[in-house]
Design a protein around this motif. Structure first.
Motif, short mmCIF file in Angstrom:
data_model
loop_
_atom_site.label_atom_id
_atom_site.label_comp_id
_atom_site.label_asym_id
_atom_site.label_seq_id
_atom_site.Cartn_x
_atom_site.Cartn_y
_atom_site.Cartn_z
N GLY A 197 0.76 -1.14 -0.04
CA GLY A 197 -0.05 0.02 0.08
C GLY A 197 0.86 1.26 -0.10
N ASP A 198 0.47 2.42 -0.29
CA ASP A 198 0.78 3.70 0.01
C ASP A 198 1.14 4.21 1.09
OD1 ASP A 198 -0.58 3.59 -2.82
OD2 ASP A 198 -2.34 4.62 -2.17
N ASN A 199 2.47 4.52 1.12
CA ASN A 199 3.06 5.21 2.22
C ASN A 199 2.75 4.51 3.59
OD1 ASN A 199 4.66 7.06 3.77
ND2 ASN A 199 3.72 8.69 3.18
N LEU A 200 3.27 3.43 3.59
CA LEU A 200 2.97 2.58 4.97
C LEU A 200 3.78 3.21 6.10
CD1 LEU A 200 2.11 -1.04 3.92
CD2 LEU A 200 0.58 0.86 4.08
N TRP A 201 4.87 3.87 5.58
CA TRP A 201 5.70 4.40 6.85
C TRP A 201 4.78 5.40 7.72
CZ3 TRP A 201 6.93 3.73 1.81
CH2 TRP A 201 8.04 3.10 1.29
N GLN A 202 3.96 6.16 7.22
CA GLN A 202 2.93 6.91 7.91
C GLN A 202 1.56 6.61 8.18
OE1 GLN A 202 3.57 10.69 5.95
NE2 GLN A 202 5.82 10.76 6.17
N ASN A 203 0.94 5.92 7.21
CA ASN A 203 -0.40 5.40 7.35
C ASN A 203 -0.56 4.42 8.46
OD1 ASN A 203 -0.93 7.39 5.27
ND2 ASN A 203 -1.01 5.53 3.60
N HIS A 204 -1.35 4.83 9.54
CA HIS A 204 -1.56 4.07 10.72
C HIS A 204 -3.07 3.45 10.82
CE1 HIS A 204 2.43 4.63 11.47
NE2 HIS A 204 2.31 5.89 11.92
N ASP A 205 -4.00 4.10 9.97
CA ASP A 205 -5.46 3.53 10.26
C ASP A 205 -6.18 3.15 9.15
OD1 ASP A 205 -5.46 6.35 8.98
OD2 ASP A 205 -6.62 7.30 10.51
N SER A 206 -5.60 3.54 7.84
CA SER A 206 -6.21 2.90 6.51
C SER A 206 -5.07 2.51 5.72
CB SER A 206 -7.27 3.90 5.98
OG SER A 206 -6.60 5.20 5.69
N ILE A 207 -5.37 1.90 4.76
CA ILE A 207 -4.45 1.43 3.44
C ILE A 207 -5.21 1.52 2.06
CG2 ILE A 207 -2.98 -0.23 2.64
CD1 ILE A 207 -2.54 -1.60 5.05
N MET A 267 5.55 6.33 -7.03
CA MET A 267 4.35 7.29 -7.09
C MET A 267 4.63 8.38 -6.23
SD MET A 267 0.38 6.65 -5.67
CE MET A 267 0.82 7.07 -3.70
N PRO A 268 4.47 9.72 -6.69
CA PRO A 268 4.85 11.02 -5.92
C PRO A 268 3.85 10.88 -4.58
CG PRO A 268 3.35 11.41 -7.85
CD PRO A 268 3.82 10.09 -7.97
N GLY A 269 4.62 11.02 -3.57
CA GLY A 269 3.99 11.14 -2.22
C GLY A 269 3.58 9.69 -1.60
N GLY A 270 4.05 8.86 -2.23
CA GLY A 270 3.68 7.40 -1.77
C GLY A 270 4.80 6.79 -0.52
N SER A 271 5.75 7.70 -0.52
CA SER A 271 6.78 7.30 0.42
C SER A 271 7.51 8.58 0.84
CB SER A 271 7.88 6.46 -0.10
OG SER A 271 8.66 7.29 -1.22
N PRO A 272 8.31 8.55 2.23
CA PRO A 272 9.01 9.72 2.55
C PRO A 272 10.28 9.80 1.56
CG PRO A 272 8.87 7.89 4.35
CD PRO A 272 8.52 7.23 2.94
N THR A 273 10.56 9.15 0.88
CA THR A 273 11.79 9.37 0.05
C THR A 273 11.46 10.10 -1.41
OG1 THR A 273 12.80 7.30 0.71
CG2 THR A 273 13.89 8.51 -1.38
N PHE A 274 10.53 9.74 -2.14
CA PHE A 274 10.10 10.39 -3.37
C PHE A 274 8.65 11.21 -3.22
CE2 PHE A 274 12.53 6.99 -4.27
CZ PHE A 274 13.66 7.48 -4.78
N LYS A 275 8.59 12.71 -2.76
CA LYS A 275 7.33 13.08 -2.56
C LYS A 275 6.84 13.92 -3.28
CE LYS A 275 9.49 13.99 2.24
NZ LYS A 275 9.64 14.81 3.27
N THR A 276 7.47 14.28 -4.50
CA THR A 276 6.75 15.10 -5.42
C THR A 276 7.21 14.33 -6.88
OG1 THR A 276 8.78 16.30 -5.90
CG2 THR A 276 7.24 17.32 -4.15
N GLN A 277 6.37 14.80 -7.94
CA GLN A 277 6.41 14.48 -9.24
C GLN A 277 8.08 14.70 -9.81
OE1 GLN A 277 4.39 12.45 -11.11
NE2 GLN A 277 5.88 12.19 -12.24
#
Length: 320
Positions: free
Chosen positions: A14-24, A273-283
């Motif tokens: 799923g998207d940005n599982l580093w930060q998402n704690h309540d939904s995927i 995906m942009p915003g899908g992780s802490p590393t690659f945040k933008t397009q």
């Protein structure tokens, strides 16, 4: 093989599982065709190690079925215990703590492995043979379960890395310490996964190299002991982090110089995906990522042969 294998492993989750704690969410599935097309341009074959939420995403299902049908990649299993059925709470907030599968009782581990295996095999109409543990947490019970369910390849080992300080269950002892594990592929011992043995399960460790010399690492480790700290030596992985093409080349060169017949790359699907992780945040970050990948793949293409994990297993079996 005349050339070493280049193994591309994607933790497909799923998207940005580093930060998402309540939904995927699984929007990143829509960004995978671009990466697949780049791999195919150079004759490389990604292995999509697939977690539960992606295995039920309609877009990903269609994409992965096409990859399998055309023989341009592989689908394997990836298992995040806190959200893979059957769900049984282990902590007071599993979505926050993301406990490791190896922290569950063996019976629940078996149920989760069986559920994910059947889901993937039914969905993609192909036998699952490749696997990576969620959050890199692996032990002997897990290895025996993979053998029981017919897996042939695991790629959970991260040599030189100690995950003990990375908690799952806050009452637990952390992840797996891989500092004394082999760095080359080996058929493992089900009773001691650090050692080569006679099991049918091939362990294919990640390509990871020290950042510093052995002397410097020894000094740093001694300093940490004096301060009562336990941590891994500083390492470079074969994974893009933004602007690290030369580092990735160095990891390849060091790994092959040490006698390995493969190099193994990894990234999470959400990092494309942009915003899908802490590393690659933008397009813009994503465009720089693809510039790096293009340069790296072009450099590696004449030096290595793209294989899936299942294909590499067949090569290792002949050498056994």
């Amino acid at each position: 093989m005349h050339n070493p294998a280049f193994l591309i492993t994607i933790d497909t989750e799923g998207d940005n599982l580093w930060q998402n704690h309540d939904s995927i969410t699984t929007e990143n599935a829509r960004y995978l065709p671009r990466f697949q097309a780049l791999c195919e341009k150079y004759g490389f074959k990604p292995v999509y190690l697939t977690n539960y939420e992606m295995a039920i995403d309609p877009f990903y299902i269609e994409f992965a079925r096409d990859v399998i049908a055309r023989g341009t990649g592989e689908v394997g299993m990836h298992l995040h215990a806190w959200n893979s059925p059957p769900l049984e709470p282990l902590t007071d907030d599993d979505w926050r703590y993301k406990p490791y599968l190896i922290e569950y009782a063996t019976g629940m581990m078996r149920q989760k492995v069986e559920y994910m295996t059947r889901l993937l095999e039914d969905t993609f109409q192909t036998k699952m043979v490749s696997h990576r543990a969620g959050r890199w947490a692996f032990d002997e019970r897990y290895a025996r379960l993979l053998v029981e369910y017919g897996y042939l390849v695991d790629c959970s080992v991260t040599p030189k890395v100690n995950w003990k300080t990375a908690k799952g269950n806050p009452a637990g002892t952390g992840g797996t310490d891989y500092r004394d594990f082999p760095t080359h592929a080996y058929f493992l011992d089900e009773n001691d996964i650090r050692k080569p043995g006679n099991s049918p399960l091939l362990e294919v460790p990640m390509s990871i190299q020290h950042k510093h010399s052995a002397l410097m690492n020894s000094i740093k480790q001694g300093y940490d002991r004096l301060r009562g700290k336990v941590r891994s030596p500083s390492v470079h992985w074969l994974r893009p982090m933004g602007g690290n093409v030369e580092t990735m080349k160095s990891v390849v060169e060091q790994t092959l110089a040490q006698g390995s017949d493969y190099v193994e790359y990894m990234l999470h699907s959400s990092e494309y995906m942009p915003g899908g992780s802490p590393t690659f945040k933008t397009q813009s970050d994503i465009e720089r990522l693809y510039d790096d990948l293009e340069a790296f793949f072009e450099w590696l293409h004449p030096k290595a042969r793209g294989l899936t994990l299942a294909e590499y297993y067949q090569h290792a079996l002949k050498k056994r």
